[in-house]
Design an enzyme around this catalytic site. Structure first.
Site, PDB file in Angstrom:
ATOM      1  CB  SER A 263      -0.876   0.004   1.249  1.00  0.00           C
ATOM      2  OG  SER A 263      -0.074   0.293   2.381  1.00  0.00           O
ATOM      3  CE  LYS A 264      -1.932   6.327  -2.892  1.00  0.00           C
ATOM      4  NZ  LYS A 264      -3.366   6.200  -2.663  1.00  0.00           N
ATOM      5  NE  ARG A 265       0.344   0.369   5.926  1.00  0.00           N
ATOM      6  CZ  ARG A 265       1.013  -0.783   5.944  1.00  0.00           C
ATOM      7  NH1 ARG A 265       2.190  -0.858   6.509  1.00  0.00           N
ATOM      8  NH2 ARG A 265       0.476  -1.872   5.421  1.00  0.00           N
TER       9      ARG A 265
END
Ligand code: GLU
Length: 491
Positions: A263-265
């Site tokens: 994910s963007k994390r």
């Protein structure tokens, strides 16, 4: 394989245009593309833009741009330039197919397999909370099931807002054979009556997707694993409308290096960001192909036609795939190494321009420079620092460099160095000639170690550390080397 009018495989990529194309979407698109090409079938781009709040025209343009950058050109769908629909199943944008969905919603209502629901959001939320408190699944409680269709239509004609819900009554297991997971069984009781059309008349993803896959004669639906629960709803809709069911393949989840869902994390997960970081589309495509599929030959680097030839659905892996940046970089480096020099140069130019580097326009020089530098690059961005010392802009002397110039012996060393290059008959020194010059500077000035190497280095690249001189000097013309030495001597 489900029959269709062309008797060929038809796959589709159906993004919701709400942002850049991410790695997961790119993989779905790639597999759908590869399978269509592998079988001589057709690959469709369909735009799932019924979420009017989140879908934007700009996001569609970005997705189209990223898909084209990856070379995943579609046979049917919005025209890449004008975004006008091309193909015999147009329109390909769901926002332009609302009448079609309305027609099927009317049909399903008339069959008594769906009903109008007038519950307000507040009612639904209250009932949901209550069910959860009582330990029941928070499914729709069926309040509006009892409103007959004529009464419901009257309410609608009086201006009341009604959603359309699918009537979930099945008591049997719903099953299908997933290409990747084998038989998937959904026991009854997993779903409440679910929405097909919201009260504002907008159809929801599951409804549009089913109708479009059926009408567009899609034979193979490849999509991410997280859509499995949608597949249950879609199967019920297929059954209700009597459509032929396509073959489904739910692609394994992609994890980051920390084994959490990518994910963007995890930083860069969009293709666009990788493009900006100097990755080649061929490398991204190659790497993504291996996130859940493997070559029967155990191959890791492929040309496009090898990928098309080898890609098949029997080698899709149900286990989670781990997105490994180190491996991606390695793949990228392989592509950089084998790319024709002139082509690589063209790809590097925007990065050089962006960093303000001015490099020789001489093609032979470029060819030689790439030949010497390409094995030191893993990404196109790496080239910027490698080529910076070769830029024809004025020598950039750093503070450490200026300190070195203050040493007593530095003036003598640089003067001798300049004298030696001036005396050299050729425009460019070879590595051996450079070594010989350094040796004679050493002898004639009677200096060694850092008192020899640091001032020459400053006279060549403006700083006493960094870049391998043996690699750089053969790429710097005599004129440039003399001008740089002069600049140091003036200080
Ligand atoms: N629009 C959906 C998405 O972007 C497509 C899912 C599907 O392929 O059916 O996730």
């Amino acid at each position: 394989m489900p029959k269709n009018t062309i008797g060929k495989v038809r796959t589709r990529f159906a993004p919701s245009p709400t942002g850049y194309l991410h790695v997961g979407g790119a993989r779905t698109a790639l597999y759908s593309y590869l399978y269509a090409k592998h079988t001589g079938g057709e690959y469709v781009l369909r735009v799932e833009d019924t979420d009017q709040v989140r879908s934007t025209e700009d996001a569609l343009k970005m997705q189209v741009e990223d898909l084209l950058w990856l070379g995943l050109n579609w046979d049917e769908g919005p025209d890449p330039k004008t975004l006008k629909d091309l193909g015999s199943f147009a329109p390909y944008r769901q926002s332009q197919r609302l009448e079609i969905y309305k027609k099927y919603s009317d049909q399903i209502l008339a069959q008594g397999k769906a009903f109008y629901c007038f519950c307000t959001d507040e009612d639904l939320e209250r009932k949901r909370q209550k069910a959860m408190k009582e330990g029941r699944p928070p499914h729709y409680d069926g309040t509006c099931r009892k409103i007959d269709i004529e009464t419901a239509k009257q309410k609608i004609s009086r201006g009341e807002k009604g959603a359309v819900r699918f009537l979930v009554t099945h008591t049997h297991d719903v099953k299908f054979n997933d290409l990747i997971r084998g038989e998937v069984v959904f026991p009854p009781g997993m779903l409440g009556d679910f929405i097909l059309l919201r009260s504002d008349g907008m159809p929801v993803y599951n409804f549009c997707c089913t109708i479009d896959d059926a009408l567009m004669e899609i034979t193979h639906v490849l999509r991410a694993e997280e859509h499995l629960s949608n597949t249950l709803r879609q199967l019920l809709i297929y059954e209700a409308l009597g459509f032929e069911i396509p073959i489904f393949g739910h692609l394994s989840i992609i994890l980051g290096a920390d084994r959490q869902k990518l994910s963007k994390r995890h930083g860069d997960t969009s293709c666009h960001e990788y493009k900006e970081k100097g990755y080649l589309p061929e490398a991204i495509k190659n790497y993504i192909a291996l996130l859940g599929w493997s070559s029967p030959k155990g191959q890791e680097i492929f040309t496009e036609s090898e990928l098309i030839e080898q890609f098949d659905l029997d080698r899709l892996n149900p286990a989670a795939a781990v997105f490994d940046e180190v491996k991606l970089k390695w793949v990228n480096a392989q592509y950089i190494r084998t790319m024709p020099h002139a082509e690589l140069w063209q790809k590097l130019l925007p990065f050089f321009d962006g960093a303000g580097l001015k490099l020789p326009s001489d093609i032979e020089w470029q060819d030689k420079a790439i030949g010497l530098m390409k094995t030191s690059m893993e990404t196109l961005v790496d080239a910027v620092e490698l080529f910076r010392p070769l830029s024809l802009t004025e020598l950039d002397l750093n503070d450490e460099g200026k300190e070195v110039l203050k040493w007593e012996t530095s003036f003598k060393v640089i003067t001798k160095w300049r004298e030696k290059i001036e005396g050299c008959g050729k425009m460019y020194l070879s590595t051996a000639e450079f070594d010989a010059i350094i040796n004679s500077v050493k002898d004639e000035c009677n200096v060694k170690g850092k008192f020899l190497f640091m001032p020459t280095r400053v006279a060549i690249i403006g700083k006493p550390h960094g870049a391998e001189l043996k690699q750089l000097v053969p790429l710097l013309s005599k004129d440039v080397l003399v001008a740089r030495a002069n600049r140091c001597l003036k200080i």
